[in-house]
Design an enzyme around this catalytic site. Structure first.
Site, PDB file in Angstrom:
ATOM      1  N   ASP A  14       0.855  -1.184   0.000  1.00 43.83           N
ATOM      2  CA  ASP A  14       0.000   0.000   0.000  1.00 43.83           C
ATOM      3  C   ASP A  14       0.897   1.243   0.000  1.00 43.83           C
ATOM      4  O   ASP A  14       2.121   1.121   0.001  1.00 43.83           O
ATOM      5  CB  ASP A  14      -0.921   0.013   1.235  1.00 43.83           C
ATOM      6  CG  ASP A  14      -0.151   0.164   2.547  1.00 43.83           C
ATOM      7  OD1 ASP A  14       1.100   0.240   2.514  1.00 43.83           O
ATOM      8  OD2 ASP A  14      -0.794   0.211   3.602  1.00 43.83           O
ATOM      9  N   ASP A  38       1.374   4.688   2.317  1.00 43.66           N
ATOM     10  CA  ASP A  38       0.963   5.284   3.587  1.00 43.66           C
ATOM     11  C   ASP A  38       1.328   6.764   3.618  1.00 43.66           C
ATOM     12  O   ASP A  38       2.444   7.138   3.253  1.00 43.66           O
ATOM     13  CB  ASP A  38       1.680   4.574   4.746  1.00 43.66           C
ATOM     14  CG  ASP A  38       1.511   3.066   4.693  1.00 43.66           C
ATOM     15  OD1 ASP A  38       0.415   2.593   5.006  1.00 43.66           O
ATOM     16  OD2 ASP A  38       2.478   2.358   4.313  1.00 43.66           O
ATOM     17  N   ASP A  60      -3.365   4.462   2.614  1.00 38.03           N
ATOM     18  CA  ASP A  60      -3.755   4.781   3.996  1.00 38.03           C
ATOM     19  C   ASP A  60      -3.443   6.241   4.260  1.00 38.03           C
ATOM     20  O   ASP A  60      -2.317   6.684   4.029  1.00 38.03           O
ATOM     21  CB  ASP A  60      -2.945   3.935   5.005  1.00 38.03           C
ATOM     22  CG  ASP A  60      -3.416   2.490   5.059  1.00 38.03           C
ATOM     23  OD1 ASP A  60      -4.477   2.179   4.485  1.00 38.03           O
ATOM     24  OD2 ASP A  60      -2.716   1.674   5.688  1.00 38.03           O
TER      25      ASP A  60
HETATM   26  N1  DCT Z   1       2.772  -0.361  11.674  1.00 38.09           N
HETATM   27  C1  DCT Z   1       3.093  -0.877  12.910  1.00 38.09           C
HETATM   28  N2  DCT Z   1       2.325  -1.834  13.459  1.00 38.09           N
HETATM   29  C2  DCT Z   1       1.252  -2.303  12.787  1.00 38.09           C
HETATM   30  C3  DCT Z   1       0.929  -1.800  11.539  1.00 38.09           C
HETATM   31  C4  DCT Z   1       1.715  -0.822  11.000  1.00 38.09           C
HETATM   32  O1  DCT Z   1       4.069  -0.466  13.527  1.00 38.09           O
HETATM   33  N3  DCT Z   1       0.501  -3.233  13.345  1.00 38.09           N
HETATM   34  C5  DCT Z   1       3.617   0.671  11.087  1.00 38.09           C
HETATM   35  C6  DCT Z   1       4.860   0.105  10.503  1.00 38.09           C
HETATM   36  C7  DCT Z   1       4.816   0.417   9.061  1.00 38.09           C
HETATM   37  C8  DCT Z   1       3.671   1.378   8.886  1.00 38.09           C
HETATM   38  O2  DCT Z   1       2.919   1.326  10.069  1.00 38.09           O
HETATM   39  C9  DCT Z   1       2.863   1.063   7.683  1.00 38.09           C
HETATM   40  O3  DCT Z   1       2.379  -0.264   7.727  1.00 38.09           O
HETATM   41  P1  DCT Z   1       2.392  -1.203   6.447  1.00 38.09           P
HETATM   42  O4  DCT Z   1       1.908  -0.465   5.268  1.00 38.09           O
HETATM   43  O5  DCT Z   1       1.660  -2.448   6.813  1.00 38.09           O
HETATM   44  O6  DCT Z   1       3.927  -1.566   6.344  1.00 38.09           O
HETATM   45  P2  DCT Z   1       5.009  -1.160   5.271  1.00 38.09           P
HETATM   46  O7  DCT Z   1       6.302  -1.218   5.969  1.00 38.09           O
HETATM   47  O8  DCT Z   1       4.630   0.117   4.611  1.00 38.09           O
HETATM   48  O9  DCT Z   1       4.948  -2.362   4.274  1.00 38.09           O
HETATM   49  P3  DCT Z   1       4.374  -2.401   2.775  1.00 38.09           P
HETATM   50  O10 DCT Z   1       5.495  -1.919   1.934  1.00 38.09           O
HETATM   51  O11 DCT Z   1       4.029  -3.813   2.513  1.00 38.09           O
HETATM   52  O12 DCT Z   1       3.176  -1.498   2.719  1.00 38.09           O
HETATM   53 MG    MG Z   2       2.802   0.385   3.585  1.00 38.77          MG
END
Ligand code: DCT
Ligand code: MG
Length: 500
Positions: free
Chosen positions: A329, A331, A424
């Site tokens: 996604d 963010d 997000d």
């Molecule tokens: N986060 C966290 N704990 C969670 C969910 C999210 O600490 N339960 C934090 C860490 C990364 C950030 O929020 C965004 O989450 P993701 O989009 O799930 O992670 P990402 O590292 O951006 O991985 P991706 O590249 O797959 O989106």
């Molecule tokens: Mg992400």
């Protein structure tokens, strides 16, 4: 890769014409075809290197002028294993584990014997003292972990096992393999034998056994068993649908479903609105978001947010902030300097997008933050910020948006000219911005260990809103991530070093 320039050598062709320091490769008969040698000039010097290359070629060894893909044995003098691995890294060699890195005494032994001798005892040994510290921290927030992973074959294996334990709700084993993977991701060298991980944190017996299997056979029976198990495959497949969590996946598995088609065909199943959107855009959503798509989404988000709040800051967080080239996604963190509450902004942006036909799905969650509450003890729970989980209809090709022109991979003739991507949006009050930014930048393992470190080493509580000192009974304010690290007594770790 241009080895000649990289090693500072004069191109060999010029040399042969002029000083005749070395004979052309082809003038000697190669007797030993299985071994392809490259000699490192660094610390050995050019003339000794040329002398040894020439001598080895005369004796029937194949010696390359350049570090080509065919090289099997790297010979070095007066360099440590770490220095050579660092040097290989500078040469953009990704899989340094494919080489045998040997001390020059192996080559001289071969030359003396007139044939290749067993190289095992001449291998340069990696020991963790070269990591620059006496020991590697058990906390990911004290390790600089870039995206350069030398141990992908091990970390991929651990992640399969961790995921399988997560599916089975065995938190202990799940965390053990996640931590082991995180340590190996940090190592600036490829592990080539089990003794390489000696002294590193989180290397339990099970972890070592798997490393050993992979070193010896290229694969681990335990990992293969998981990959082939019907349960793991089904749960992995079901949870890949947006809106489908562990509970639903298990239910579907118990009901006998094994494919997404079977789930979709069952008319009795009641899907949530989120799951319906997940199925509808499944193909787009499983194909990861590229950096170009994330940049295009950034433009759209910035233009739209600043249309309603010109002073708002929009920051790309998550994996893309850590330098990832793809993600599940995109963010974003939004804050308005000087303003503590911006409840309207997200609603205005969503309404604007809806009018433009850009929203395929959204779920807007209002802020649940209570001012008096201490930082939460929950490590993995969601925070209390207002946020919106969106499936955005991202246009393909060149698109005018506000004052900008965005360009994403063009639509192929006749096909749909957009892609569904997950976005997000999180809105934080300005005074909590640094904490929100730190929390949303990840990685998850890095965040977990930051909190664990704060709790166990500092008697503090950290979450996405604040840092609380339990000894002094005060909240520690921070206007930047740097200040939060300083409060915790940690060296600052840049976002691209947080890929733990
Ligand atoms: N986060 C966290 N704990 C969670 C969910 C999210 O600490 N339960 C934090 C860490 C990364 C950030 O929020 C965004 O989450 P993701 O989009 O799930 O992670 P990402 O590292 O951006 O991985 P991706 O590249 O797959 O989106
Ligand atoms: Mg992400």
């Amino acid at each position: 890769m241009n080895m000649i320039r990289a090693t500072g050598l004069i191109p060999m062709r010029k040399k042969w014409k002029g000083t005749q320091l070395s004979a052309p490769v082809s003038s000697y008969k190669i007797q030993f075809n299985d071994i392809i040698i490259f000699i490192v000039e660094k610390k050995m010097g050019m003339s000794r290197r040329t002398f040894l290359m020439d001598l080895a070629r005369r004796k029937g060894f194949r010696v390359e002028n350049e570090l080509s893909d065919s090289v099997t044995h790297i010979v070095t003098e007066n360099n440590s294993c770490a220095e050579i691995l660092k040097w290989l890294q500078a040469q953009k060699v990704e899989d340094s584990a494919r080489f045998r890195i040997l001390d020059v005494s192996w080559l001289t032994a071969c030359l003396e014997a007139g044939r290749p001798v067993d190289s095992e005892k001449y291998r340069l040994v990696m020991d963790t003292s070269v990591l620059g510290t006496d020991s590697v921290s058990q906390y990911a927030c004290q390790r600089r972990t870039t995206l350069n992973n030398y141990n992908k074959k091990f970390t991929d294996a651990f992640e399969v096992l961790a995921e399988n334990y997560e599916f089975r709700e065995d938190e202990g084993h799940c965390l053990a393999f996640r931590r082991a993977a995180s340590v190996l991701k940090f190592l600036p060298f490829a592990v080539v034998r089990v003794s390489d991980v000696e002294g590193l944190p989180w290397m339990g017996e099970q972890v070592k056994a798997i490393i050993e299997d992979i070193i010896e056979d290229g694969e681990s029976p335990r990992v293969n068993a998981v990959l082939n198990s019907e349960n793991y495959r089904s749960i992995k497949l079901f949870t890949s649908v947006f809106g489908v969590g562990l509970k639903t996946s298990e239910k579907w598995y118990r009901m006998g479903f094994r494919t997404l088609e079977e789930v979709k065909c069952d008319k009795n199943l009641k899907l949530t609105r989120m799951q319906r959107a997940g199925f509808l855009h499944y193909e787009d959503l499983v194909s990861c978001v590229s950096k170009a798509e994330a940049d295009a989404a950034s433009l759209i988000v910035k233009e739209s947010v600043q249309r309603f709040s010109p002073s708002a800051l929009v920051t790309l967080t998550g994996g893309f902030r850590r330098g990832k080239k793809a993600g599940h996604d995109v963010d974003f963190l939004i804050t308005v300097p000087g303003s503590s509450q911006e409840d309207e902004l997200l609603h205005l942006v969503i309404d604007f997008w809806k009018k433009q036909g850009l929203v395929l799905y959204y779920d807007l969650i209002e802020s649940t933050f209570e001012k008096k509450k201490l930082p939460s003890k929950k490590v993995d729970g969601l925070d209390n910020f207002q946020k919106c989980f969106i499936i955005l209809k991202l246009p393909k090709g060149k698109v005018d948006f506000g004052n900008s022109v965005i360009s994403v991979a063009s639509a192929e003739g006749g096909k749909k000219d957009w892609k569904a991507i997950r976005v997000d949006l999180v809105v934080s009050p300005f005074e909590q911005y640094a904490f929100a930014l730190l929390g949303w930048s990840g990685s998850r393992q890095f965040e977990r260990d930051l909190r664990r470190y704060a709790t166990h080493e500092k008697k503090m509580m950290l979450d996405n809103h604040a840092l609380y000192d339990k000894t002094k009974k005060i909240f520690l304010k921070a206007a930047s991530e740097e200040e939060i690290f300083a409060h915790l007594g940690l060296d600052y770790i840049e976002p691209w070093e947080r890929n733990a």
